[in-house]
Scaffold this active site. Structure first.
Site, PDB file in Angstrom:
ATOM      1  CE  LYS A 128      40.502  35.939  45.947  1.00  0.00           C
ATOM      2  NZ  LYS A 128      39.677  34.721  46.020  1.00  0.00           N
ATOM      3  CG  ASP A 168      37.023  36.277  44.178  1.00  0.00           C
ATOM      4  OD1 ASP A 168      36.847  35.322  44.933  1.00  0.00           O
ATOM      5  OD2 ASP A 168      36.659  37.434  44.475  1.00  0.00           O
TER       6      ASP A 168
END
Ligand code: NDP
Length: 447
Positions: A128, A168
């Site tokens: 991430k 995201d």
């Protein structure tokens, strides 16, 4: 919460080594909470140091992102990429651009991503990244210059066989376009598989935009089916009004539900007749406006700025905004109002206390790592199409997504049953994905 005595010292060390990273601690303790049943039966995971290794990212990159704003002033942000686990495939996970981003948020998301990606059954590891850059109120030119500076550093760490970022919060099609453009320019390679969430015309996949929201609704529908019910006629509340929320609303409506409320960080709207999706998309996707504008266009809806969206009585609740947005009080309100299903579209939106409250009630609760895995699964389908220079139809891709979500639901439900906790999707998701990752780690040796 009391942890298993075999896991407690490992958790204490995680907290000491990662001081001040509350969200990361929360994500680790939630997984550990499910693992006592595993280490009881399979102590070899402790012998191989699998759990300690899993909690330490393989690589963490933090970098400066300097850029020039529209006034000619230099701005400096911080960029992150946490490459957590590549035991099942290249690191895979989105980039978040939001002022709240710091290492602890990126690590919580990266840790969750390992297990989520394993649940999809596709060959992808976990990672991430992101930045504390706030795209809100910035011009397209500013967003482009920021993305170009971000990628100027990030490009040396990623690649289709190494690490494949995506979107995201705060990173949608526009940002992925600027990021991909800069990667292509710097490397002189049209390497489509290096980023997912691309536009349809330049290597993207059908259904990727819709996938996380659609997948969450498919999962909720599977949960309802265990009780002999479906979404038809149900009252649904969805928090957020971003990418995940909008397509959760669309799919819930297609399956016959009435979606009566959604939100953004400045409040929520309630429309008892059912939200007008086209109006919502025009405000949020076209104009990047505020949810309050929804009520300014007539009808019976209202905008509420106090209390919580979870005060609105519903049968199905889909938290699709951000972490820790649904606390114990909200959980108790949902339970008392007769809600039967809570499926997380966002990552970790329910607090540990809220999850415990659901556990002691008739609510069926699905954690994000299972319920929102449709997004990353479709990203993996995008990688498949890129690798084979192919492009699938919307119908074919949606069928694949639907069957992946049915498979994840079955896997969670069966594992929960096998470990003596029927209906416990948290345990089912954590244990089943952990076993897959841990077995691969043992097979690959101490690396
Ligand atoms: P977006 O940036 O598109 O939308 C986020 C939405 O949440 C916005 O409406 C935002 O409102 C709202 N929001 C943020 N903070 C709050 C808050 N404190 N209270 C109420 N609303 C809030 O992001 P996504 O839809 O992509 O992501 C949402 C969640 O889903 C995140 O947890 C993300 O990690 C998760 N997720 C996303 C995936 C994807 O494919 N996009 C895949 C899997 C998980 P505002 O505009 O006011 O900030």
């Amino acid at each position: 919460m009391t942890l298993d005595p075999r896991l407690e010292p490992i958790y204490t060390k995680v907290v000491e080594r990662n001081a001040g990273e509350a969200e990361f601690h929360q994500a680790v303790s939630e997984v550990f909470d499910s693992l006592s049943v595993v280490v009881g039966k399979r102590p070899e995971y402790l012998d191989h140091g699998v759990i300690e290794r899993l909690c330490e990212p393989e690589r963490q990159i933090i970098f400066r992102v300097p850029w020039v704003d529209d006034n000619g002033d230099v701005q400096v942000n911080r960029g992150f990429r946490v490459e957590f686990s590549s035991v099942l495939g290249p690191y895979k996970g989105g980039l978040r651009f939001h002022p709240s981003v710091y290492l602890g948020i990126v690590k919580f998301l990266g840790f969750e991503q390992i297990f989520k990606n394993a649940l999809t059954g596709l060959p992808i590891g976990g990672g991430k990244g992101g930045s504390d850059f706030d795209p809100k109120g910035r011009s397209d030119g500013e967003v482009m210059r920021f993305c170009q500076s971000f990628m100027t550093e990030l490009h040396r760490h990623i690649g289709e066989y190494t690490d494949v970022p995506a979107g995201d919060i705060g990173v949608g099609g526009r940002e992925v376009g600027f990021l991909f453009g800069q990667y292509k320019r710097i490397t002189n390679r049209y390497e489509s598989g290096v980023l997912t969430g691309k536009g349809i015309g330049w290597g993207g996949s059908q259904v990727r935009t819709e996938a996380t929201g659609y997948g969450t609704v498919y999962f909720a529908n599977e949960m309802l089916a265990t009780r002999g019910e479906g979404l038809d006629g149900k009252r649904v509340v969805v928090s957020g009004s971003g990418n995940v929320a909008i397509y959760a609303i669309e799919k819930a409506q297609q399956l016959g539900a009435t979606v009566i409320a959604c939100s953004d960080s400045s409040g929520y709207v309630v429309d008892e007749q059912g939200l007008d999706l086209a109006r919502l998309q025009e405000i949020k996707e076209v104009r990047r406006g505020r949810i309050s504008e929804y009520t300014q266009q007539g009808g019976q809806s209202r905008h509420v700025t106090d209390g919580s969206i979870w005060d609105v009585p519903c049968d199905v609740a889909l938290p699709c905004a951000t972490q820790n947005e649904l606390d114990e009080q909200a959980a108790l309100t949902l339970i008392n109002n007769g809600c039967g299903i809570v499926a997380e579209g966002a990552n970790m939106p329910a607090t540990p206390e809220a999850i415990r409250a659901f556990g002691g009630s008739r609510v069926l609760f699905a954690p994000g790592k299972a319920a929102n895995a449709g997004g990353v699964a479709t990203s993996a389908l995008e990688m498949q199409q890129n690798a084979s220079r192919d492009s699938w139809s919307f119908e074919h891709t949606e069928d694949r997504l639907a069957s992946i979500m049915t498979g994840i639901h079955a896997r969670c439900a069966e594992t929960a049953e096998e470990f003596g906790a029927p209906g416990d999707y948290v345990l089912g998701a954590n244990v089943s994905s952990f076993l897959q990752v841990a077995d691969a780690m043992i097979a690959l040796g101490v690396i």
